[in-house]
Scaffold this active site. Structure first.
Site, PDB file in Angstrom:
ATOM      1  CG  HIS A   1      -1.653   1.064   1.434  1.00  0.00           C
ATOM      2  ND1 HIS A   1      -2.836   1.376   0.555  1.00  0.00           N
ATOM      3  CD2 HIS A   1      -1.715   2.196   2.392  1.00  0.00           C
ATOM      4  CE1 HIS A   1      -3.223   2.406   0.814  1.00  0.00           C
ATOM      5  NE2 HIS A   1      -2.734   2.935   1.843  1.00  0.00           N
TER       6      HIS A   1
ATOM      7  CD  GLU B   1       6.166 -16.610 -17.807  1.00  0.00           C
ATOM      8  OE1 GLU B   1       6.621 -15.677 -17.410  1.00  0.00           O
ATOM      9  OE2 GLU B   1       5.164 -16.802 -18.263  1.00  0.00           O
TER      10      GLU B   1
ATOM     11  CG  ASP C   1       8.020 -16.156 -13.916  1.00  0.00           C
ATOM     12  OD1 ASP C   1       8.435 -16.570 -12.901  1.00  0.00           O
ATOM     13  OD2 ASP C   1       6.901 -15.583 -14.196  1.00  0.00           O
TER      14      ASP C   1
ATOM     15  CB  CYS D   1       7.199  -7.845 -20.937  1.00  0.00           C
ATOM     16  SG  CYS D   1       6.709  -9.672 -20.648  1.00  0.00           S
TER      17      CYS D   1
END
Ligand code: PEP
Ligand code: MG
Length: 588
Positions: free
Chosen positions: A200, A445, A469, A516
């Protein structure tokens, strides 16, 4: 701003959660953690305990609803209210009142104890999930638990009402209820002991554009209110009681950062072209619709990765086909005329099993190697097909592309194509307008997918290299385990070779290849990746200006020389050091 104290300077390290650097006085938010008493009940006391629980839940619900109203009145957007809505959902969840009541009745334990047992089990189930976002929800369970306990014990809510102007707020963690004061105040920065990049406080800090460092071990023990701090949201450093030399260095660094920022701003709307005229695409990774605000200023030329799982994880329930269609069309409309690549649901093993109920696999030994990404969605057609139908229908709103996560063999691609075809035929039968085909891509990945690149390239329209990954699976090192951070080696010889082979396989097959994962947004690696032949990078919107800056100042021949050195390397750290030196030479 020299410190009069005789105590020496101390440097602490955490996670860089929101960029920028600042210095100022610390304001320590010191909250004691509440603990309830634990005792065994007489059978006649059970009803009274359950009524106490219901009253505490009522009060908790009212408090959160009031907070939401006040934040909205102060103009706080979804990034501020989102977490409180998750808390409200947890408090209102019938499973909470039933689960705690059942434990009171069955075990004859008092409400505080039963609550602790119930929330402990819930948190444990979140912690087993191999997903940073869901792990963070374990933290929300704690915060909701503290609120209910506070109401059971009749304590007043503690907030951080009076933060002095431009202070650096230091806390074990910040609560969503603090948002009100943070929105009002003029805060210089945040540092917290708990938290990750998706917690948060990190989200709030980024939305307020103030520096933040989270996950700083030992922070609240070391800092007192009034201490001078340097907070570096670029590197994750917190310097306590800096020396005059450190303060001077900090001021110089801040000046340099401002100058750099100015240059980046100037380049923002120029095309990403190398000095020798090679065009590069810089795309954005987007998790939520709210991210689009930051994206408009970043100069992104499309969305290279929309992580659709957040649409499923944020809400109160699984979104249906029409609701997904609305979100995808909104993305396409706001990005028009640029393309949007929607990745299908990528969630981990435990989430699937929680839904399927406890069974013999309820605790897989290796969740990261389990039912994740495409493995999960192919087993859950009732989740997968509405998503595919929504993406197919969204093609009417703009240039949409579909991306499949966690692929490791050709059969998975063929199953996706069959499902996609079935969905298309059904949509046509239902008289929905459907375009004849949308580009289909796969995440590269897993090492298996990378090694059979030439075979997979014949099956799809594009590759997207998921370095987060790919590194984790190739190095066999859990990306969420900080003890293994030394094995996160983006330029380990095995990794560089896999990048080279995947890019080569795509280029030879004449399909697009994009990257990405996180390293696509790190300037250190830009020359290497360009030299390996990569021409499309997708990253957090904030990173786009700095990658553009590098792209516009190098040429492909030099980048190819960098790639040659990296490919001949024998050790990740050595190649990393070499890249650092090269980067410093180029950008002193
Ligand atoms: C990756 O693995 O590099 C990637 C972009 O996907 P995620 O981080 O969502 O797993
Ligand atoms: Mg991934």
């Amino acid at each position: 701003m020299s410190t009069a104290t005789t105590q020496p300077a101390l440097e602490l390290r955490g996670i860089a959660a929101s960029p920028g650097i600042t210095s100022g006085k610390a304001f320590l938010v010191d909250r004691a953690r509440l603990e309830g008493r634990q005792f065994v009940l007489e059978p006649g006391e059970v009803g009274g305990e359950i009524r106490r629980l219901e009253r505490a839940l009522d009060r908790s619900r009212n408090q959160v609803q009031a907070l939401l109203r006040r934040i909205e009145a102060l103009g706080g957007g979804a990034e501020h209210t989102g977490i409180l809505e998750v808390h409200l959902m947890m408090i209102e969840d019938p499973e909470l009142v039933e689960g705690v009541s059942r434990r009171i009745r069955d075990r004859l334990i008092n409400v505080e104890w039963a609550l602790k047992v119930f929330l402990g089990e819930l948190k444990e189930s979140f912690s087993r999930i191999d997903d940073e976002y869901l792990k963070e929800r374990g933290n929300d369970v704690d915060q909701v638990g503290q609120r209910i306990l506070q109401n059971l014990l009749g304590h007043r809510e503690s907030t951080i009402a009076h933060v002095p102007h431009r202070s650096i707020v230091v806390a074990r963690e910040l609560l969503p209820s603090d948002t009100i004061h943070l929105l009002k105040g003029n805060i210089g920065g945040f540092a917290t002991e708990l938290g990750t990049r998706t917690s948060h406080v990190a989200i709030i800090a980024r939305s307020m554009q103030v520096p933040a460092v989270v996950g700083v071990d030992g922070l609240t023990r070391a800092v007192s209110t009034g201490d001078t701090l340097i907070l570096d949201g670029e590197t994750g450093r917190v310097v306590l009681r800096p020396s005059d030399v450190q303060l001077k260095e900090h001021r110089n660094r801040r000046r340099r950062l401002r100058r750099k920022q100015k240059v980046l701003e100037e380049d923002r709307h120029l095309p990403a072209i190398t000095r020798d005229g090679t065009r590069v695409s810089l795309l954005a990774n987007v998790d939520r619709l709210d991210d689009l605000d930051a994206l408009e200023a970043s100069g992104a030329e499309g969305i290279g990765l929309y992580r659709s799982e957040y649409l499923f994880l944020d809400g109160k329930r699984i979104p249906g086909e029409d609701e997904q269609l609305d979100t995808y069309c909104e993305l396409l409309r706001r990005m028009a005329p640029h393309p949007v690549i929607i990745r299908t649901l990528d969630i981990g093993a435990d989430k699937a099993l929680l839904e399927e109920g406890a069974g013999r696999h309820s605790r897989p030994n290796n969740p990261a190697l389990g039912l994740r990404g495409i493995r999960y969605t192919l087993r859950h057609p009732r989740l997968f097909e509405p998503q595919l139908r929504a993406v197919l229908r969204a093609a009417a709103c703009g240039p949409v592309e579909l991306l499949i996560p966690m692929v490791s063999c050709i059969e998975e691609i063929r199953s996706v194509k069959e499902t996609l075809n079935r969905c298309r035929i059904e949509l046509e039968a239902d008289e929905f307008p459907v375009v004849s085909r949308i580009p289909l891509g796969i995440m590269i990945e897993t090492p298996a997918a990378a090694l059979i690149g030439p075979t997979l390239a014949r099956e799809v329209d594009f590759f997207s290299i998921g370095t987060n990954d790919l590194i984790h699976y190739t190095m066999a090192a859990d990306r969420t385990d900080d003890r293994l951070a030394y094995l996160y080696q983006p330029v380990h010889p095995a990794i560089v070779r896999l990048f080279a082979e995947v890019i080569q396989a795509a280029r030879q097959a004449g399909i697009d290849v994009n990257m990405c994962g996180e390293i696509a947004g790190e300037p250190l690696y830009t020359p290497l990746l360009l030299g390996l032949g990569l021409r499309s990078f997708s990253m957090s919107p904030m990173a786009i200006p700095r990658i553009k800056y590098v792209v516009r100042r190098i040429n492909v021949a030099d980048a190819e020389a960098v790639a040659k050195v990296a490919l001949a390397g024998t050790s990740g750290p050595e190649v990393h050091e070499w890249l650092l030196e090269h980067h410093r030479r180029l950008f002193p």
